[in-house]
Design an enzyme around this catalytic site. Sequence first.
Site, short mmCIF file in Angstrom:
data_model
loop_
_atom_site.label_atom_id
_atom_site.label_comp_id
_atom_site.label_asym_id
_atom_site.label_seq_id
_atom_site.Cartn_x
_atom_site.Cartn_y
_atom_site.Cartn_z
N HIS A 46 0.90 -0.83 -0.17
CA HIS A 46 -0.28 0.07 0.12
C HIS A 46 1.15 1.05 0.04
O HIS A 46 0.83 2.27 -1.07
CB HIS A 46 -0.79 -0.53 1.09
CG HIS A 46 -1.97 1.05 1.38
ND1 HIS A 46 -3.29 0.79 0.83
CD2 HIS A 46 -1.61 1.98 1.51
CE1 HIS A 46 -3.74 2.16 0.98
NE2 HIS A 46 -3.27 2.90 1.74
N HIS A 54 -10.38 2.65 -1.81
CA HIS A 54 -10.12 2.07 -0.48
C HIS A 54 -11.40 0.73 -1.03
O HIS A 54 -12.31 0.89 -0.13
CB HIS A 54 -11.40 3.22 0.29
CG HIS A 54 -10.63 3.46 1.96
ND1 HIS A 54 -11.43 4.19 2.94
CD2 HIS A 54 -8.75 3.81 2.19
CE1 HIS A 54 -10.92 3.91 3.77
NE2 HIS A 54 -9.43 4.07 3.54
N ASP A 94 -5.00 14.71 0.68
CA ASP A 94 -4.25 14.75 -0.18
C ASP A 94 -4.11 15.90 -0.82
O ASP A 94 -2.51 16.33 -0.57
CB ASP A 94 -4.13 13.28 -1.26
CG ASP A 94 -4.18 11.72 -1.07
OD1 ASP A 94 -2.69 12.10 0.42
OD2 ASP A 94 -4.73 10.89 -0.81
#
Lengths: 862, 259
Positions: free
Chosen positions: A118, A187, A209
């Site tokens: 990830h 997600h 972000d």
Amino acid sequence: MGIDAEGVTTARRYELLGAISDDQRDLIARRLLANAVIEDVHYQAYTPGELVAREYQLQLRHVPIGDLDDAALERLSADGDLFLNLTEMRAIQQYFRAAGREPTDVELETIAQTWSEHCGHKTFRSDVAVYDAGGTLLEEIPNLIKSTIFLATRQLDRPWCLSVFEDNAGVIAFDDDYAICFKVETHNHPSAIEPYGGASTGIGGVIRDPMGTGLGALPVANTDVFCFGPVDMPLTDVPTGVLHPKRVMRGVVAGVRDYGNRMGIPTVNGAVYFDEKYLGNPLVFCGTVGLIPRDKCFNHPKAGDAIVVVGGRTGRDGIHGATFSSGELTHAHETQFSHAVQIGNAITEKKMLDTLIRARDGDLYDAITDCGAGGLSSAVGEMGQELGAEVHLDRVPLKYAGLSYDEIWISEAQERMVLAVPAENVEPILNLFASEDGEATVIGHFGLADRKLRLLYESQVVGELDMEFIHEGLPRSTRRAEWQAQRHPTPPPPEQDDYTDTLKRILAAPNVASKEWIIRQYDHEVQGGSVIKPLVGATHDGPGDAAVIRPVLASNKAVALSVGMNPLLGELDPYQSALHAVDEALRNIVAVGGNLDHTAILDNFCWGRCDRPDLMASLVRSAKACYDAAIAYGTPFISGKDSLNNEFKTESGSNITIPPTLLISAISVIDDAGKCITADAKAAGNFIFIVGRTAAELGGSHYLKVEKLPTGNDVPPVDTAANCRVLKAVQRAIAAGAVRSCHDLSEGGLAVTAAEMAFSGQLGMELNLTAMPVGSTDTHGQRPIPTAALLFGESAGRLLVEVPPESFDTFCRAMGEVPFGELGKVTDTAALVIYGPGGGAKPLIDADVAELKAAWQGTFDW
Amino acid sequence: MATPRALVLRTAGTNCDRETQYALELAGFEAQCVHILRITENPALLDETQLLVLPGGFSYGDDVAAGKILANQLMHHLAEPLTRFVQAGKLVLGICNGFQVLLKSGLLPWAKVDPAAANRDATLGWNDCGQFVNRWVHLRANSDKCVFIGKGEVISLPIAHGEGKFVPRDNSVLETLRAGDQVALRYCDAADNTGGDKANPNGSIDDIAALCDPSGRVLGLMPQPERFVTATQHPTWTRGNGRSLDGLRLFQRAKQALS
């Protein structure tokens, strides 16, 4: 209210009426009503014993690793949920052997998180050895992503690309004062287990972000794309450990709605796809666009800066999220990893955003990043990579007492960001947060002479690692890719006299049908910048191609956002599928009046387990197509993300792997919002032209799927060079003001596009396919084209445009050499009539436009 | 006259403050967004303000009920200065979540900031469809009294809310509101017909979309006027419909009412 509170606990009481068994009661309580991560269930009156959780007493734990053999190392990785392979475990063992000590648990966790798929994107950064099906080595590709996607951006070298693949989002120029940034995240695993919480923290996470890009951007738009299993699947067919797709869909939509709406960010664009293979592994892509002043696009933490954590408090939620999402899901994950799902609170994030923008404009900090996957571990680790950092974990503000030092360090509790604040600004920034009823806390500082990451709890060192080892110690690996070409029978489609019912069935197909039920639940107009909404047309309910917003209200400059994706093609031909995805995203941009010369794209790869050589090969093919398409269309990639291991292991041991799914998101800067156009037909008497060639291939089309005909491998090939000329010609025609409406041809091909334009405009259309340019560029129409391919084929690089009679000449001049053909006219007859090549007495399609619209709207009329 | 000053009140969860400020500036106001804590610290800020705007959003996440917590803050910390503000003939505008706050604080329907009276006679409940809805609606301006909108017009604005169903306590409250000319806007269709699900997006009783106080100078409305102040915000602008900017005109009339 004047009450001194030592602690507060809340409860909800439900009364269940009717005759239900204890099992049913438990099921309802635990699966529907309570969130096991943060809540208990009691069936009788209950008074909590202790309101304040017990304080944590430090107990430093070491994990003996130095003497372990390979089998024991692998066991440690598995038992500790580290998701590291043997080579990586050996590298860690060597590091600590050299240091002459055993690691603490928090040190192991820090490495596992930084090295997780990830966070580290190991697969995409690995070297790949590509073999053919016979085992012959075809080529060796060093660092897959650098050799493909990054390379295209570097070669294109656009001056308006300000910051690409470096920060939390890609940044491009907007005007002299502002830049825009864009990031799309997935997600998936959390949304599979807890759709509402997973999706809301997905959107909450991607919003941070842009907020953590440069010195912080203001989020101005969200996008979302979902992939679900079939929502009409019988419950008995749903495997154990999997939620029914309809429940997943409702939960995901509600999660995105509640978080996005509360943040005051318009959700303006998206898509939804359905396929059996998303059953165990739904995909949830969330994107956020941010607006950032040109002089705030970069950030640099400095030695001596205080580490300040702001926003929400740290709790036990979201522990092991990064590592958990790096593995495959199994039927037992639902219970094992319930703690990996975070819990979102949009208002905490909104408050943090409001305050951060003020702190940014006051130049109060040097750097900022979000606490996403890996929590403080990855945020501080990234920011302090070059400087080293010292963190006092006991100073981190907690939601409740009792967290151990390692839980504090790796918790992925939401709504937190980390700032690097110069000493003289610490007090002003703490005051600013207090003045907005928010929280900011100094937890350490950046800059250690030995460039170490040092973690302390109550002044005792609980972890000490070299930044160099954390960030550069990951052993490089070579992946094996072996392409297994699939051959499926491709019988020619049957010829029919009439295709009206076929068209209605395609319009009603879940991938094509109206998503108004979702769109209306999202606030898509907040912030006031809306120019082209997700639904368009005379009664505001037709499909749009791309969304357009004006992020700066006082300016007419605009941003267009679109997506391209085709999971049906992904499995058949990952290379062509990726070309199609890029082409579709760009077609949508051009269709609303976007500017191909100022358009950037983003990649999101969702694949199955890429330790399988065939899937690795498909990933390589897709990445190569991304490079080829970016170069051909001149559109650089500015950001991307991958989510691998999207597989689900059922109780019986079989694997459901998602189709290789590449989402391309495009963002384009438009000089004058007032020149944008929409897809709805505008006036009877206007000409309808098709631009671009239609190929004979139907592989992976919605026509074959809906008619339950075998899907062959014959994906319509994409001629990127020819299509780029088509897109530029249409862009010229729109800029010249010659086009009243424009709609791209995608799922369901020409007939669906014509139907959508007609019913959105409350008008009819009469078309004749004689002048339709056919065949691929190579064959120049030599092959006979099945009628179904003319009507429903999904060749890329095609658009349908409406041209008023007075603009006929301007339009034809703008087309130049590209293939285009006049198909007919807009009518006021309320009928869509399409004649085959050569005309004939009987049309192929003769439909009442209202009926077509009813078919399109009926599927999700929930 | 001097440029009138508008204050856009913001707090945790407010989210239409920026575009509301922009709309006010377009209409000729000097506008600023101010956090509730700055006003509770220094209520004199209201003395320098002619128009108080409570914008849309989800104040405090709409926890407890939409607008409830912010309404409590107004009642418990600002009752006296707000009462003075209204009695001085200054204007108050509550949009969407702001309308909810006005009802729950007592500023509507009777212009009394009073915990005993607040939220007793009317409220805004969940939409009949049970979920958040964003779409454009037609509205008929209904009141001679309301200084923000001219009676008789049919205007077009977007709604974006989950809790917007207007519900009076009983029929006598409804009659009093009607008799007092306090029903400022009613949902209707393009042809000005009221009634029916298509025209009424949330099930509001008597199709009520906006309410003013007995003076006509305090207005609460569910539709969002700040979202129609430029031509490209309208959903059919690409069809060449040259509509008047109905949202902008509401702010402009507010300015006129202050001159």
